[in-house]
Design a protein around this motif. Structure first.
Motif, mmCIF file in Angstrom:
data_model
loop_
_atom_site.group_PDB
_atom_site.id
_atom_site.type_symbol
_atom_site.label_atom_id
_atom_site.label_comp_id
_atom_site.label_asym_id
_atom_site.label_seq_id
_atom_site.Cartn_x
_atom_site.Cartn_y
_atom_site.Cartn_z
ATOM 1 N N LYS A 90 0.847 -1.202 0.000
ATOM 2 C CA LYS A 90 0.000 0.000 0.000
ATOM 3 C C LYS A 90 0.880 1.249 0.000
ATOM 4 N N HIS A 91 1.873 1.262 0.870
ATOM 5 C CA HIS A 91 2.749 2.421 0.987
ATOM 6 C C HIS A 91 3.700 2.544 -0.206
ATOM 7 N N GLU A 92 4.229 1.420 -0.634
ATOM 8 C CA GLU A 92 5.187 1.440 -1.745
ATOM 9 C C GLU A 92 4.542 1.851 -3.058
ATOM 10 N N MET A 93 3.286 1.461 -3.256
ATOM 11 C CA MET A 93 2.614 1.708 -4.530
ATOM 12 C C MET A 93 1.614 2.862 -4.470
ATOM 13 N N SER A 94 1.387 3.402 -3.275
ATOM 14 C CA SER A 94 0.379 4.443 -3.080
ATOM 15 C C SER A 94 -1.000 3.975 -3.560
ATOM 16 N N TRP A 95 -1.313 2.731 -3.230
ATOM 17 C CA TRP A 95 -2.614 2.142 -3.527
ATOM 18 C C TRP A 95 -3.353 1.976 -2.209
ATOM 19 N N ASN A 96 -4.601 1.573 -2.287
ATOM 20 C CA ASN A 96 -5.365 1.230 -1.094
ATOM 21 C C ASN A 96 -5.114 -0.226 -0.746
ATOM 22 N N PHE A 97 -5.382 -0.569 0.490
ATOM 23 C CA PHE A 97 -5.251 -1.956 0.933
ATOM 24 C C PHE A 97 -6.511 -2.366 1.669
ATOM 25 N N LEU A 98 -6.986 -3.575 1.358
ATOM 26 C CA LEU A 98 -8.125 -4.166 2.054
ATOM 27 C C LEU A 98 -7.783 -5.579 2.473
ATOM 28 N N ASP A 99 -8.107 -5.900 3.695
ATOM 29 C CA ASP A 99 -8.022 -7.274 4.158
ATOM 30 C C ASP A 99 -9.451 -7.803 4.077
ATOM 31 N N LEU A 100 -9.676 -8.849 3.296
ATOM 32 C CA LEU A 100 -11.032 -9.369 3.099
ATOM 33 C C LEU A 100 -11.662 -9.793 4.429
ATOM 34 N N GLU A 138 -18.346 -14.980 2.665
ATOM 35 C CA GLU A 138 -17.025 -14.540 2.219
ATOM 36 C C GLU A 138 -17.029 -14.253 0.717
ATOM 37 N N LYS A 139 -17.700 -15.114 -0.043
ATOM 38 C CA LYS A 139 -17.807 -14.904 -1.492
ATOM 39 C C LYS A 139 -18.517 -13.575 -1.770
ATOM 40 N N GLU A 140 -19.555 -13.300 -1.019
ATOM 41 C CA GLU A 140 -20.294 -12.040 -1.156
ATOM 42 C C GLU A 140 -19.355 -10.851 -0.926
ATOM 43 N N MET A 189 -14.941 -6.043 -5.965
ATOM 44 C CA MET A 189 -14.501 -6.188 -7.357
ATOM 45 C C MET A 189 -14.507 -4.884 -8.150
ATOM 46 N N HIS A 190 -15.275 -3.919 -7.760
ATOM 47 C CA HIS A 190 -15.350 -2.656 -8.502
ATOM 48 C C HIS A 190 -14.232 -1.680 -8.123
ATOM 49 N N LEU A 191 -13.543 -1.964 -7.038
ATOM 50 C CA LEU A 191 -12.504 -1.048 -6.556
ATOM 51 C C LEU A 191 -11.279 -1.088 -7.462
ATOM 52 N N GLU A 192 -10.599 0.038 -7.558
ATOM 53 C CA GLU A 192 -9.393 0.121 -8.385
ATOM 54 C C GLU A 192 -8.212 0.594 -7.548
ATOM 55 N N GLY A 199 -7.370 -17.383 3.755
ATOM 56 C CA GLY A 199 -6.647 -18.562 3.286
ATOM 57 C C GLY A 199 -7.491 -19.515 2.462
ATOM 58 N N GLY A 200 -8.783 -19.598 2.752
ATOM 59 C CA GLY A 200 -9.662 -20.495 2.011
ATOM 60 C C GLY A 200 -10.411 -19.839 0.871
ATOM 61 N N THR A 201 -10.348 -18.533 0.773
ATOM 62 C CA THR A 201 -11.130 -17.806 -0.232
ATOM 63 C C THR A 201 -10.982 -18.383 -1.647
ATOM 64 N N PRO A 202 -9.753 -18.651 -2.120
ATOM 65 C CA PRO A 202 -9.607 -19.134 -3.496
ATOM 66 C C PRO A 202 -10.179 -20.536 -3.738
ATOM 67 N N CYS A 203 -10.471 -21.255 -2.673
ATOM 68 C CA CYS A 203 -10.786 -22.679 -2.771
ATOM 69 C C CYS A 203 -12.276 -22.992 -2.833
ATOM 70 N N PHE A 204 -13.104 -21.983 -2.874
ATOM 71 C CA PHE A 204 -14.542 -22.211 -2.848
ATOM 72 C C PHE A 204 -15.204 -21.494 -4.016
ATOM 73 N N PHE A 205 -16.290 -22.098 -4.490
ATOM 74 C CA PHE A 205 -17.092 -21.543 -5.579
ATOM 75 C C PHE A 205 -16.195 -21.253 -6.781
ATOM 76 N N ASP A 206 -16.398 -20.132 -7.440
ATOM 77 C CA ASP A 206 -15.560 -19.740 -8.571
ATOM 78 C C ASP A 206 -14.645 -18.578 -8.178
ATOM 79 N N ASN A 207 -14.325 -18.482 -6.904
ATOM 80 C CA ASN A 207 -13.571 -17.328 -6.398
ATOM 81 C C ASN A 207 -12.231 -17.129 -7.108
#
Length: 175
Positions: free
Chosen positions: A24-34, A62-64, A70-73, A81-89
């Motif tokens: 976040k600091h290095e790139m001057s982007w925002n950071f979100l922890d899901l 969590e999927k919700e 998804m709209h954030l830039e 840790g499990g987010t990628p492993c469920f549904f079509d995440n």
């Protein structure tokens, strides 16, 4: 195509949130922890949500939360840790940004989790061989999902600058 969001994926304790805050600091982007997005949206801790509703309900919620961001830039998102492993995440994250798998050994994960186990519902009651076996088994289950990431990074050796360079190079390559 310029990269507008980066998804950090990997097992719990792999350093996704720590790296995200530093990027976040290095790139001057925002950071979100899901996880934080989840707790704010549902006004409860993940541990309590697990206790009240179980893992299946948690994964749906969590999927919700994932779809909510998804709209954030210009954002770095540390996933659970499990987010990628469920549904079509995993597919959704790959279509909507750069996914980076922070790959670590079981031993390193155990070392990192040892101090904060009580806040992680899946490992709170485990220690010693039971913890090792649980992490080893879960990591093997999840590896196929994590490995679908666009970038697989050795999180034991890469610096923050290396990740910044990976993100910038990936953005340049997709232009």
């Amino acid at each position: 195509m310029e990269i507008k969001r980066v998804f950090l994926v990997g097992f719990m304790g792999s350093g996704k949130s720590t790296l995200g805050r530093r990027l976040k600091h290095e790139m001057s982007w925002n950071f979100l922890d899901l996880d934080d997005v989840f707790e704010e949206k549902f006004q409860t801790t993940i541990k309590q949500y697990f206790a009240d509703y179980g893992e299946d309900a948690f994964r749906i919620a969590e999927k919700e939360c994932l779809h909510d961001v998804m709209h954030l830039e210009n954002v770095i998102i540390a996933t659970g840790g499990g987010t990628p492993c469920f549904f079509d995440n995993m597919e959704v994250m790959n279509k909507n940004g750069l996914t980076i798998y922070l790959k670590l050994s079981v031993e390193t994960i155990i070392s990192r989790l040892s101090s904060g186990k009580n806040v992680r519902p899946l490992v709170a009651d485990k220690s010693g061989d039971e913890l090792y076996n649980f992490i080893d088994e879960k990591l093997k289950e999840r590896e196929g999902f994590y490995s679908q990431s666009k970038v697989i990074a050795d999180a034991e050796i890469l610096s923050v600058d290396a990740y910044v360079n990976i993100i910038r190079a990936s953005s340049d390559l997709s232009s």
